[in-house]
Design an enzyme around this catalytic site. Sequence first.
Site, PDB file in Angstrom:
ATOM      1  N   LYS A 175      88.936  45.527  66.017  1.00  0.00           N
ATOM      2  CA  LYS A 175      90.131  44.614  65.267  1.00  0.00           C
ATOM      3  C   LYS A 175      89.740  43.553  64.696  1.00  0.00           C
ATOM      4  O   LYS A 175      90.545  43.088  63.718  1.00  0.00           O
ATOM      5  CB  LYS A 175      90.775  44.183  66.882  1.00  0.00           C
ATOM      6  N   LYS A 188      91.878  56.572  66.549  1.00  0.00           N
ATOM      7  CA  LYS A 188      92.864  56.655  67.652  1.00  0.00           C
ATOM      8  C   LYS A 188      94.445  56.247  66.892  1.00  0.00           C
ATOM      9  O   LYS A 188      94.385  55.510  65.791  1.00  0.00           O
ATOM     10  CB  LYS A 188      92.556  55.505  68.551  1.00  0.00           C
ATOM     11  N   LYS A 243      99.401  51.215  66.973  1.00  0.00           N
ATOM     12  CA  LYS A 243     100.535  50.502  66.582  1.00  0.00           C
ATOM     13  C   LYS A 243     100.380  49.443  65.549  1.00  0.00           C
ATOM     14  O   LYS A 243     101.074  49.395  64.522  1.00  0.00           O
ATOM     15  CB  LYS A 243     101.192  49.610  67.620  1.00  0.00           C
TER      16      LYS A 243
HETATM   17  P1  ATP Z   1      97.704  47.745  69.135  1.00  0.00           P
HETATM   18  O1  ATP Z   1      97.356  48.604  67.818  1.00  0.00           O
HETATM   19  O2  ATP Z   1      98.625  46.553  69.028  1.00  0.00           O
HETATM   20  O3  ATP Z   1      96.417  47.620  70.106  1.00  0.00           O
HETATM   21  P2  ATP Z   1      98.206  50.375  70.545  1.00  0.00           P
HETATM   22  O4  ATP Z   1      98.871  51.376  69.970  1.00  0.00           O
HETATM   23  O5  ATP Z   1      96.496  50.193  70.944  1.00  0.00           O
HETATM   24  O6  ATP Z   1      98.383  48.768  69.776  1.00  0.00           O
HETATM   25  P3  ATP Z   1      98.429  48.948  73.010  1.00  0.00           P
HETATM   26  O7  ATP Z   1      99.673  48.217  73.491  1.00  0.00           O
HETATM   27  O8  ATP Z   1      97.353  48.268  72.918  1.00  0.00           O
HETATM   28  O9  ATP Z   1      98.670  50.099  72.200  1.00  0.00           O
HETATM   29  O10 ATP Z   1      98.293  49.912  74.620  1.00  0.00           O
HETATM   30  C1  ATP Z   1      99.107  50.285  75.416  1.00  0.00           C
HETATM   31  C2  ATP Z   1      98.800  51.504  76.012  1.00  0.00           C
HETATM   32  O11 ATP Z   1      98.863  52.831  75.279  1.00  0.00           O
HETATM   33  C3  ATP Z   1      97.204  51.227  76.494  1.00  0.00           C
HETATM   34  O12 ATP Z   1      97.085  51.733  77.878  1.00  0.00           O
HETATM   35  C4  ATP Z   1      96.323  52.274  75.668  1.00  0.00           C
HETATM   36  O13 ATP Z   1      95.204  52.604  76.271  1.00  0.00           O
HETATM   37  C5  ATP Z   1      97.431  53.357  75.279  1.00  0.00           C
HETATM   38  N1  ATP Z   1      97.169  53.964  74.161  1.00  0.00           N
HETATM   39  C6  ATP Z   1      97.161  53.232  72.972  1.00  0.00           C
HETATM   40  N2  ATP Z   1      96.761  54.049  71.844  1.00  0.00           N
HETATM   41  C7  ATP Z   1      96.569  55.297  72.215  1.00  0.00           C
HETATM   42  C8  ATP Z   1      96.506  56.461  71.891  1.00  0.00           C
HETATM   43  N3  ATP Z   1      96.035  56.826  70.737  1.00  0.00           N
HETATM   44  N4  ATP Z   1      96.148  57.441  72.824  1.00  0.00           N
HETATM   45  C9  ATP Z   1      96.319  57.285  74.228  1.00  0.00           C
HETATM   46  N5  ATP Z   1      96.719  56.349  74.805  1.00  0.00           N
HETATM   47  C10 ATP Z   1      96.809  55.055  73.686  1.00  0.00           C
HETATM   48 MG    MG Z   2      95.678  48.525  71.543  1.00  0.00          MG
END
Ligand code: ATP
Ligand code: MG
Length: 341
Positions: A112, A204, A207
């Site tokens: 990040k 991955k 968001k």
């Molecule tokens: P950001 O990019 O802001 O970090 P994010 O998509 O990684 O957002 P988070 O809010 O950080 O989402 O994570 C929320 C939950 O979703 C966590 O338990 C994380 O492990 C899970 N998660 C995030 N992305 C994935 C993915 N691509 N596949 C499976 N689980 C995910």
């Molecule tokens: Mg995340």
Amino acid sequence: PPRVLSGIQPTADSFHLGNYLGALRQWVSMQDTHDAFYCVVDLHAITVEHDPALLRRRTKVAVAQLLAMGLDPDRATVFVQSHVPEHAELAWVLGCLTGFGEAQRMTQFKDKSSKQGTGGTTVGLFTYPVLQAADILLYSPDPIAEGGRALRVPVGEDQRQHLELTRTLAQRFNHRFGDTFVPPDAHIPEGAAKITDLQEPDAKMSKSASSPQGIIDVLEEPGPMRKKIMRAVTDTGTEVVYDEEKKAGVTNLLRIFSALEGSSVPDLESRYAGSGYGQFKKDLAQVVLDTFTPIRERTLKLLDDEERLDRVLALGAERASGVATATMETVRERVGFVGRG
Ligand code: ATP
Ligand code: MG
């Protein structure tokens, strides 16, 4: 019942398919078998540059989506992290137990921080995993001496390293100040723990990092959703087979299909043998829509009733505070802070 805790960041206008399969779906099913605490982690969301009005909006939309997915305020404590200031307080204490080099090894920070724009990266992003450890340990207070059970933390694969750090910090605190925390257990689903970006099947789905074309939002309109799935990157072949190395795109779609529909990957492979990618993607789009359309509709309805959302959050904050303040009292005493009397 054993306790479960997990959190999600309000860093986008919608949650995505990775969040749903990696974490949120488990949140819903675990509310029936666990003493459940689920948290919208707004303190984490400001570790990257943000807009205050957007953060407020996204926090509400996040809560609405959680309820729309089936979280029930009578069965689960749904709350906003900043409503319970003990999260930040415990993070300070744990930060003083975390080695600098130990924090530097966290790969999410490396990912990040390299993506931060002109503003550069922050100390907050660097200490993010320590705050996450605090989120978790605040709700894992059962003294080991009394046979306390480990807190379960349903998360995606990307959080494994942070969970390991949390366990280490729990053990270190116990060692220095006496048994206080039961090290938590990560609860990472098989098969759907890492959903990848539709356009970059090695990255991955995220968001904050995925392009709009790479991400399937829970709140997405049906038309664009179908298009994105039809345009998901596959390969020059035609066969729907699972092969992580040679067919990362198709493999990701197979995982999604299997997780949503409940069919096994081999079953899907034989169902689509010889039919090419087109039909497979079309059917997958339908399965995704069948899952997300009702959630989207319920979310929009819930957002019309802000008072109800506020009531849910007030109740959640009260319940979460009950646990968090008790844990923090113990922590302050163990660490050697003088009580206010
Ligand atoms: P950001 O990019 O802001 O970090 P994010 O998509 O990684 O957002 P988070 O809010 O950080 O989402 O994570 C929320 C939950 O979703 C966590 O338990 C994380 O492990 C899970 N998660 C995030 N992305 C994935 C993915 N691509 N596949 C499976 N689980 C995910
Ligand atoms: Mg995340």
